[in-house]
Enzyme design. Structure first.
Site, PDB file in Angstrom:
ATOM      1  N   CYS A 165      37.861  43.441  48.570  1.00  0.00           N
ATOM      2  CA  CYS A 165      37.049  44.612  48.383  1.00  0.00           C
ATOM      3  C   CYS A 165      36.307  44.749  49.552  1.00  0.00           C
ATOM      4  O   CYS A 165      36.598  45.317  50.657  1.00  0.00           O
ATOM      5  CB  CYS A 165      36.156  44.257  47.248  1.00  0.00           C
ATOM      6  SG  CYS A 165      35.390  45.581  46.330  1.00  0.00           S
ATOM      7  N   GLU A 220      40.640  42.316  42.233  1.00  0.00           N
ATOM      8  CA  GLU A 220      39.491  41.508  42.253  1.00  0.00           C
ATOM      9  C   GLU A 220      38.856  41.631  40.633  1.00  0.00           C
ATOM     10  O   GLU A 220      38.695  42.699  40.218  1.00  0.00           O
ATOM     11  CB  GLU A 220      38.449  42.233  43.200  1.00  0.00           C
ATOM     12  CG  GLU A 220      37.036  41.310  43.249  1.00  0.00           C
ATOM     13  CD  GLU A 220      36.060  42.170  44.014  1.00  0.00           C
ATOM     14  OE1 GLU A 220      35.157  40.918  44.610  1.00  0.00           O
ATOM     15  OE2 GLU A 220      36.102  42.981  44.033  1.00  0.00           O
ATOM     16  N   LYS A 273      37.020  34.273  48.872  1.00  0.00           N
ATOM     17  CA  LYS A 273      36.414  35.642  49.444  1.00  0.00           C
ATOM     18  C   LYS A 273      35.514  34.959  50.581  1.00  0.00           C
ATOM     19  O   LYS A 273      34.469  34.199  50.319  1.00  0.00           O
ATOM     20  CB  LYS A 273      35.540  36.406  48.834  1.00  0.00           C
ATOM     21  CG  LYS A 273      35.224  37.766  49.260  1.00  0.00           C
ATOM     22  CD  LYS A 273      34.599  38.648  48.167  1.00  0.00           C
ATOM     23  CE  LYS A 273      33.914  40.123  48.710  1.00  0.00           C
ATOM     24  NZ  LYS A 273      33.228  40.977  47.516  1.00  0.00           N
TER      25      LYS A 273
END
Length: 566
Positions: free
Chosen positions: A435, A324, A384
């Site tokens: 994440c 990321e 995301k």
């Protein structure tokens, strides 16, 4: 005749409690704090998963027989003892106020659990209901406010523990329930043994077991189990002791029975994957000002890998994974950044996943993973879906600014994506959870139900320095590997990057804040575990169990009050 009137001392006898009694008032609050701190110590990077058991045993002693309002206060102390040290990394670069505020708010959920556990603690089989109440609080904390914050789920501290196979049975709720049940069962077993001993040693004419009190609104400590009444007692029943022992043995037996579900066989063959950790020039929030250096670092590591492959020092990977934020420069808007990425991907010659910040001309930013083909360039994207509040977007910005000016470092909010992320990389279906998403059950499960044979969790932990955060997050990925029986690859900008097999074993990992590349052959799998198939059903059943216990407790309390007034 005269009379002498002797004045009476109006002060009367000294009514101040003795020092020992005053100190006893602090025993249970101290025990609550200690139980929370033991929970913290059970989390990575320490391999002390077993400390969760005495933590719950001590919490059970602290809360059993308390009034619900006292349970709330004691639960809050336990929450602070747990979450203050666990979440200290959240203040690594922005100061103590955000850390303290987050811990204080999240501890309210533990306080609510304390209230509920105190309420059900007089029921038969109370450890079962108490463990259900704990999972109810975790379920709520994972959803509200701002989409929830599941960090610190008990399951995430059990990556090295004997209960881990239960993740494949019912996910993190069943795993956490088993740990809490076993801990509460340990305390109840001890308590029942003490009651039986007291029943044997007390004079038969003047004691009786008092453990049948059904008034959950009492604050009387009856752990001793006997009071003087001048009548012969009934023998202490064996049933409660048997139930307590079962509360310990059933979770352990269940974990052993679930071991066959933990399988790392290569059902769909294998894939050779490379995870690139380019590193950042400096620690902290200013990594965003080092965007070009971070991009160059990851491109350089990828070109070095290509040279090692040509020289025969490393095997040719089937695909490459960047972390990321490995390119915080939008490659769609910046031709120079696109050229750097394209050159590195062409050098290695295989599909590569790039973590980028995409900045459209209008609207919100996107935290995007881009599938970059060595011949076609960018061919697919994943945005995301669960962006981090107060990190990637700022709720109530004007209000929060009153307490911390760092909110304006996030000058433009990120928006959430809507599509499940699964890339087809050289024939391998790779599920994407960026994440923070690894903490959410649904965000990882969705990728597997959409066909993922392998999961990747690209992350950027540079903001949090050398704190425990990266190890806590890595443990989540280990639990997810067992939960869904998938290999999990975790590329991180600054470490710790890792390759995890479907049985939760880490087969390769990097050090923090060092450039590195991991190249490993991992098994690919397509079968679904019971946890994957059932989704939220186990959690819903445990929530229903907690609700039943709370309802039963309330009904008993109402009946007890009516009996006293008649």
């Amino acid at each position: 005749m005269s009379a002498t009137i002797t004045p009476v001392d109006a002060s009367g006898p000294d009514t101040a409690p003795p020092p020992g009694l005053r100190l006893r008032r602090f025993v249970r609050p101290g025990a609550a704090l200690l139980s929370g701190f033991l929970l913290y110590l059970s989390f990575p990077p320490r391999p002390l998963w077993w400390l969760a058991l005495p933590a719950f045993a001590l919490l059970g002693w602290t809360l059993r027989g308390r009034r619900p309002r006292a349970g709330f206060g004691l639960g809050y102390l336990a929450g602070l003892g747990f979450l203050l040290p666990l979440l200290v990394w959240t203040g690594e670069e922005v100061g103590a106020v955000p850390w303290l505020a987050l811990a204080a708010v999240e501890a309210l959920f533990v306080a609510a659990a304390g209230l509920g556990i105190a309420a059900v603690s007089r029921l038969p089989w109370w450890p079962v209901f108490a463990a259900g109440v704990w999972i109810l609080a975790e379920a709520a904390r994972a959803r509200v406010p701002f989409g929830g914050f599941p960090w610190g789920k008990i399951a995430f501290g059990q990556a090295d523990g004997i209960f881990l196979p239960l993740a494949a049975v019912g996910g993190t709720p069943v795993l956490g329930f088993a740990v809490a049940l076993c801990g509460f069962g340990l305390y109840e077993t001890y308590r029942q043994i003490q009651l039986r001993r007291a029943a044997r040693t007390s004079p038969p004419e003047n004691t009786v077991d008092t453990d049948t009190d059904t008034d959950t609104d009492t604050d009387t400590d009856t752990d001793a189990g006997t009071v003087a009444v001048g009548t012969r007692p009934h023998p202490h029943p064996r049933g409660p002791l048997v139930a307590a022992v079962l509360a310990v043995l059933v979770p352990v037996t269940g974990a052993l029975a679930a071991l066959p579900l933990v399988d790392d066989a290569a059902e769909d063959g294998t894939a050779t994957v490379a995870a690139v950790q380019g590193n950042v020039p400096r620690l902290g929030l200013d990594f965003n000002s080092q965007r070009r250096a971070v991009l160059d670092n990851h491109a350089a590591r990828t070109r070095e890998l290509a040279e090692d492959v040509k020289a025969g020092r490393e095997p040719q990977p089937d695909f490459v994974l960047w972390p990321e934020n490995s390119s915080d420069i939008d490659p769609y808007a910046n031709a120079d950044a696109a050229d750097v990425i394209d050159g590195a991907v062409r050098a290695i010659g295989v599909p590569t996943v790039i973590g980028a910040v995409v900045a459209p001309e209008t609207g919100k930013l996107r935290n995007t993973l881009i599938e970059w083909d060595p011949r076609k360039g960018p061919v697919a994207t994943y945005d995301k879906r669960h962006v981090q509040p107060f990190g990637e977007y700022i709720p109530m910005r004007s209000f929060v600014r009153l307490f911390n000016s760092n909110v304006d470092r996030v000058s433009r909010d990120f928006g959430a994506g809507t599509k499940v992320g699964v890339f087809d990389l050289a024939g391998t279906k790779v599920g994407l959870a960026t994440c923070y998403e690894a903490a959410f059950d649904w965000a990882v499960r969705d990728t597997v139900t959409h066909g993922a044979q392998l999961i990747t969790v690209p992350s950027n932990n540079a903001t949090f320095g050398r704190s425990e955060m990266t190890y806590q997050q890595l443990a989540m990925s280990r639990v997810r590997a067992v939960e869904h029986s998938r290999s999990v690859v975790v590329p991180v900008t600054s470490g710790v990057s890792a390759v995890i097999r479907p049985d939760g074993e880490i087969v390769a990992e990097t050090k923090m804040f060092t450039p590195d590349v991991l190249v490993e052959k991992v098994p690919l799998r397509s079968s679904l575990t019971p946890a994957t198939r059932m989704g939220t059903l186990p959690e819903a059943l445990l929530v229903a169990l907690a609700a039943a216990g709370l309802g039963w407790s309330a009904l008993r309390s109402v009946r007890a009050r009516r009996a006293r007034t008649e």
